[in-house]
Design a protein around this motif. Structure first.
Motif, PDB file in Angstrom:
ATOM      1  N   ARG A  21       0.866  -1.420   0.121  1.00 28.02           N
ATOM      2  CA  ARG A  21      -0.097  -0.015  -0.079  1.00 28.02           C
ATOM      3  C   ARG A  21       0.802   1.245   0.000  1.00 28.02           C
ATOM      4  O   ARG A  21       0.649   2.261  -0.543  1.00 28.02           O
ATOM      5  N   THR A  22       1.873   1.356   0.856  1.00 25.93           N
ATOM      6  CA  THR A  22       2.767   2.415   0.933  1.00 25.93           C
ATOM      7  C   THR A  22       3.741   2.516  -0.126  1.00 25.93           C
ATOM      8  O   THR A  22       4.485   3.583  -0.265  1.00 25.93           O
ATOM      9  N   GLY A  23       3.791   1.801  -0.868  1.00 27.34           N
ATOM     10  CA  GLY A  23       4.965   1.428  -2.124  1.00 27.34           C
ATOM     11  C   GLY A  23       4.377   2.272  -3.466  1.00 27.34           C
ATOM     12  O   GLY A  23       3.322   2.515  -3.498  1.00 27.34           O
ATOM     13  N   TRP A  24       5.630   2.471  -4.249  1.00 35.06           N
ATOM     14  CA  TRP A  24       5.211   3.042  -5.573  1.00 35.06           C
ATOM     15  C   TRP A  24       4.103   2.459  -6.358  1.00 35.06           C
ATOM     16  O   TRP A  24       2.952   2.803  -6.775  1.00 35.06           O
ATOM     17  N   GLY A  27       0.695   1.860  -4.753  1.00 34.45           N
ATOM     18  CA  GLY A  27       0.040   3.028  -4.760  1.00 34.45           C
ATOM     19  C   GLY A  27      -0.836   3.039  -6.130  1.00 34.45           C
ATOM     20  O   GLY A  27      -1.945   3.462  -6.367  1.00 34.45           O
ATOM     21  N   TYR A  42      -6.398  -3.436   0.260  1.00 32.76           N
ATOM     22  CA  TYR A  42      -4.798  -3.527   0.705  1.00 32.76           C
ATOM     23  C   TYR A  42      -4.826  -4.488   1.742  1.00 32.76           C
ATOM     24  O   TYR A  42      -5.675  -4.201   2.821  1.00 32.76           O
ATOM     25  N   ALA A  69       5.001  -5.573  -2.547  1.00 34.89           N
ATOM     26  CA  ALA A  69       5.831  -5.078  -1.483  1.00 34.89           C
ATOM     27  C   ALA A  69       7.021  -5.749  -1.477  1.00 34.89           C
ATOM     28  O   ALA A  69       7.431  -6.527  -2.301  1.00 34.89           O
ATOM     29  N   ASN A 177       8.508  12.059  -8.593  1.00 33.00           N
ATOM     30  CA  ASN A 177       8.557  10.818  -7.760  1.00 33.00           C
ATOM     31  C   ASN A 177      10.160  10.308  -7.669  1.00 33.00           C
ATOM     32  O   ASN A 177      10.686  10.115  -8.888  1.00 33.00           O
TER      33      ASN A 177
END
Length: 301
Positions: A21-24, A27, A42, A69, A177
């Protein structure tokens, strides 16, 4: 190659369970699902925690699972050289645990892996146009990160429910990014100049969703056809984005003095992916269509 799932798509279609979820990439996947009206959730569990993964699947009843992930290291893969146990836990133990849980549930796992497990050699010389195919054995062991990725790819061959996507030097239209390969090299003091296979996420992530829908499994070189060099990308950046942009090159020998672990340089053969998705653009055309043209319009406005 495809696999029939136990809980095929419901009347309403698909439901994806996404890790990262928190990765490029994780997302971007969520955003794509939202845009396309695909139900998704997620995963909350840690990849190495089997019970948590089982709970995620029980709670969400997905038709497919996506793994974006893992550990790449911050600010780069040199981090993995001094954090080896953590790298193994995420990239090997975690990925294998998720693959095994999915297999027990009859679920396909789309696993975003890496193609940075090869380097140019006598059979695949730089500039020859001869790329590594899906069946080739990894020959790059320069970084611990790449070693773990090669380890887990070999083990995942035994899981018929896994679709392994070999991503390389990922690029997107989001030039702000810091994970974007273009953003990285525009910020370096000096860059090497070596042709490489690369992945344009704006074009290929939607294809990965389609691969899930088709229940495709096995190993796939997940890059655009052909190669592009650092200088060619920076020339496009100058021509489309910043006319005043300049850069300096240095050799691999000079680069080695400022990094801990060597970097992979290679060309991957995309015949298999191209046969499944003939609309896939060559790397330089994809760069212009998905990255530089849209950003030129933004800068112009």
């Amino acid at each position: 190659m495809g696999l029939k799932t136990e809980n095929g798509s419901a009347a309403s279609g698909f439901k994806f369970l996404i890790y990262g979820r928190t990765g490029w990439i994780g997302g971007l996947l969520g955003r794509l699902c939202t845009e396309r009206g695909i139900p998704f959730a997620y995963g909350a569990g840690r990849l190495e925690n089997r019970v948590q993964l089982e709970d995620d699947i029980a709670e969400n009843s997905p038709t497919h699972v996506f793994n974006a992930a893992g550990v790449t290291g911050r600010p780069n893969v040199d981090w993995c050289e001094t954090h080896r146990a953590e790298t193994i836990r995420a990239n090997v133990v975690g990925t294998l645990t998720l693959a095994d849980v999915c297999r027990q549930r009859g679920l396909i796992l789309i696993n975003y892996a890496t193609g940075c497990i090869f380097e140019y050699d006598d059979k695949h010389p730089l500039g020859s146009g001869v790329g590594f195919v899906e069946e080739d054995t990894p020959n790059f062991v320069g970084s611990f990160y790449s070693k773990t990725k090669a380890m887990v790819e070999e083990l995942l061959k035994n899981y018929e429910n896994v679709c392994t996507l070999r991503v390389r030097m990922p690029i997107s239209s989001d030039l702000a990014n810091p994970r974007n390969f273009i953003t990285k090299i525009t910020r370096y003091d000096k860059v090497v100049n070596i042709p490489n296979s690369m992945t344009i996420l704006d074009e290929l992530l939607p294809i990965s969703i389609e691969m899930a829908k088709r229940n495709l499994t096995g190993i796939w070189n997940f890059t655009n056809p052909g190669v592009v060099s650092h200088n060619e990308i920076l020339e496009m950046y100058r021509d489309y984005i910043d006319p005043k942009f300049t850069w300096k090159n240095f050799t691999l020998e000079e680069q080695a003095k400022v990094i801990v672990a060597p970097r992979s340089n290679n060309e991957l053969d995309t015949t298999k992916l191209n046969n499944e998705f003939p609309e896939l653009l060559p790397i330089k055309e994809s760069l212009i269509k998905y990255v530089f043209q849209p950003n030129k319009k933004k800068s112009a406005s």
